[in-house]
Design a protein around this motif. Structure first.
Motif, PDB file in Angstrom:
ATOM      1  N   CYS A  46     -58.157 -28.715  67.260  1.00  0.00           N
ATOM      2  CA  CYS A  46     -57.559 -27.559  66.599  1.00  0.00           C
ATOM      3  C   CYS A  46     -58.297 -27.271  65.293  1.00  0.00           C
ATOM      4  O   CYS A  46     -58.603 -28.196  64.539  1.00  0.00           O
ATOM      5  N   GLY A  56     -51.483 -30.776  73.686  1.00  0.00           N
ATOM      6  CA  GLY A  56     -50.601 -29.644  73.437  1.00  0.00           C
ATOM      7  C   GLY A  56     -49.932 -29.126  74.697  1.00  0.00           C
ATOM      8  O   GLY A  56     -50.021 -29.718  75.775  1.00  0.00           O
ATOM      9  N   GLU A  59     -49.145 -22.647  78.085  1.00  0.00           N
ATOM     10  CA  GLU A  59     -48.256 -21.639  78.666  1.00  0.00           C
ATOM     11  C   GLU A  59     -49.068 -20.381  78.911  1.00  0.00           C
ATOM     12  O   GLU A  59     -49.529 -19.735  77.959  1.00  0.00           O
ATOM     13  N   GLU A  62     -52.244 -19.418  76.743  1.00  0.00           N
ATOM     14  CA  GLU A  62     -52.202 -19.947  75.388  1.00  0.00           C
ATOM     15  C   GLU A  62     -51.944 -21.452  75.384  1.00  0.00           C
ATOM     16  O   GLU A  62     -51.097 -21.948  76.123  1.00  0.00           O
ATOM     17  N   ILE A  63     -52.698 -22.142  74.509  1.00  0.00           N
ATOM     18  CA  ILE A  63     -52.480 -23.566  74.276  1.00  0.00           C
ATOM     19  C   ILE A  63     -51.844 -23.715  72.896  1.00  0.00           C
ATOM     20  O   ILE A  63     -52.304 -23.098  71.931  1.00  0.00           O
ATOM     21  N   GLU A  64     -50.788 -24.497  72.854  1.00  0.00           N
ATOM     22  CA  GLU A  64     -50.091 -24.741  71.595  1.00  0.00           C
ATOM     23  C   GLU A  64     -50.524 -26.085  71.033  1.00  0.00           C
ATOM     24  O   GLU A  64     -50.437 -27.108  71.719  1.00  0.00           O
ATOM     25  N   CYS A  65     -50.981 -26.086  69.795  1.00  0.00           N
ATOM     26  CA  CYS A  65     -51.388 -27.318  69.135  1.00  0.00           C
ATOM     27  C   CYS A  65     -50.178 -28.233  68.972  1.00  0.00           C
ATOM     28  O   CYS A  65     -49.112 -27.774  68.549  1.00  0.00           O
ATOM     29  N   GLN A  69     -47.903 -26.358  66.021  1.00  0.00           N
ATOM     30  CA  GLN A  69     -47.477 -25.330  66.962  1.00  0.00           C
ATOM     31  C   GLN A  69     -48.228 -24.004  66.840  1.00  0.00           C
ATOM     32  O   GLN A  69     -47.751 -22.990  67.317  1.00  0.00           O
ATOM     33  N   ARG A  71     -51.133 -21.485  68.091  1.00  0.00           N
ATOM     34  CA  ARG A  71     -51.583 -21.226  69.461  1.00  0.00           C
ATOM     35  C   ARG A  71     -52.943 -20.539  69.484  1.00  0.00           C
ATOM     36  O   ARG A  71     -53.259 -19.758  68.586  1.00  0.00           O
ATOM     37  N   ASP A  73     -55.733 -18.505  72.314  1.00  0.00           N
ATOM     38  CA  ASP A  73     -55.982 -17.909  73.621  1.00  0.00           C
ATOM     39  C   ASP A  73     -57.115 -18.706  74.266  1.00  0.00           C
ATOM     40  O   ASP A  73     -58.220 -18.761  73.713  1.00  0.00           O
ATOM     41  N   CYS A  81     -51.224 -17.225  66.948  1.00  0.00           N
ATOM     42  CA  CYS A  81     -50.099 -17.188  66.000  1.00  0.00           C
ATOM     43  C   CYS A  81     -50.346 -18.173  64.868  1.00  0.00           C
ATOM     44  O   CYS A  81     -51.157 -19.084  64.991  1.00  0.00           O
TER      45      CYS A  81
END
Length: 105
Positions: A46, A56, A59, A62-65, A69, A71, A73, A81
């Motif tokens: 990240c 992470g 979804e 998107e990958i959420e750290c 949290q 994100r 693409d 975000c």
């Protein structure tokens, strides 16, 4: 423009559907994702918190750290975000013979 050099990163079957795995490829930490039947690749670290994105939550695209949290693409590495503001590198992917190849250059 020259032809990219493709590097073998993993077996396609190593990447579960709708999930992410981490791999070291030629000394780089990369994350490999499979979503909606397609495979994508980005840096695994990240740009905000230095956490491994393979830990992470994926979804869609998107990958959420796992740390804060933020994100990204996974198609282009762009922040999606806060608190993430700096993009991560994404890599071209091709599949041949059941293997995943990346253009790292």
């Amino acid at each position: 423009m020259s032809n990219p050099q493709w590097t073998d990163a993993a077996a396609e079957s190593d990447i579960p559907d709708d999930d992410v795995i981490g791999r070291e490829v030629e000394g780089r930490e990369v994350a490999l994702y499979k979503t909606r039947g397609e495979i994508y690749a980005t840096d695994n670290i990240c740009s905000h918190g230095q956490a491994e994105l393979c830990d992470g939550f994926l979804e869609g695209y998107e990958i959420e750290c796992p740390m804060h949290q933020g994100r990204f693409d996974i198609r282009n590495g762009q922040p999606a975000c806060a608190p993430v503001t700096e993009a991560i590198r994404s890599y071209p992917v091709k599949i041949e013979g059941g293997r995943v190849f990346l253009a790292l250059g």
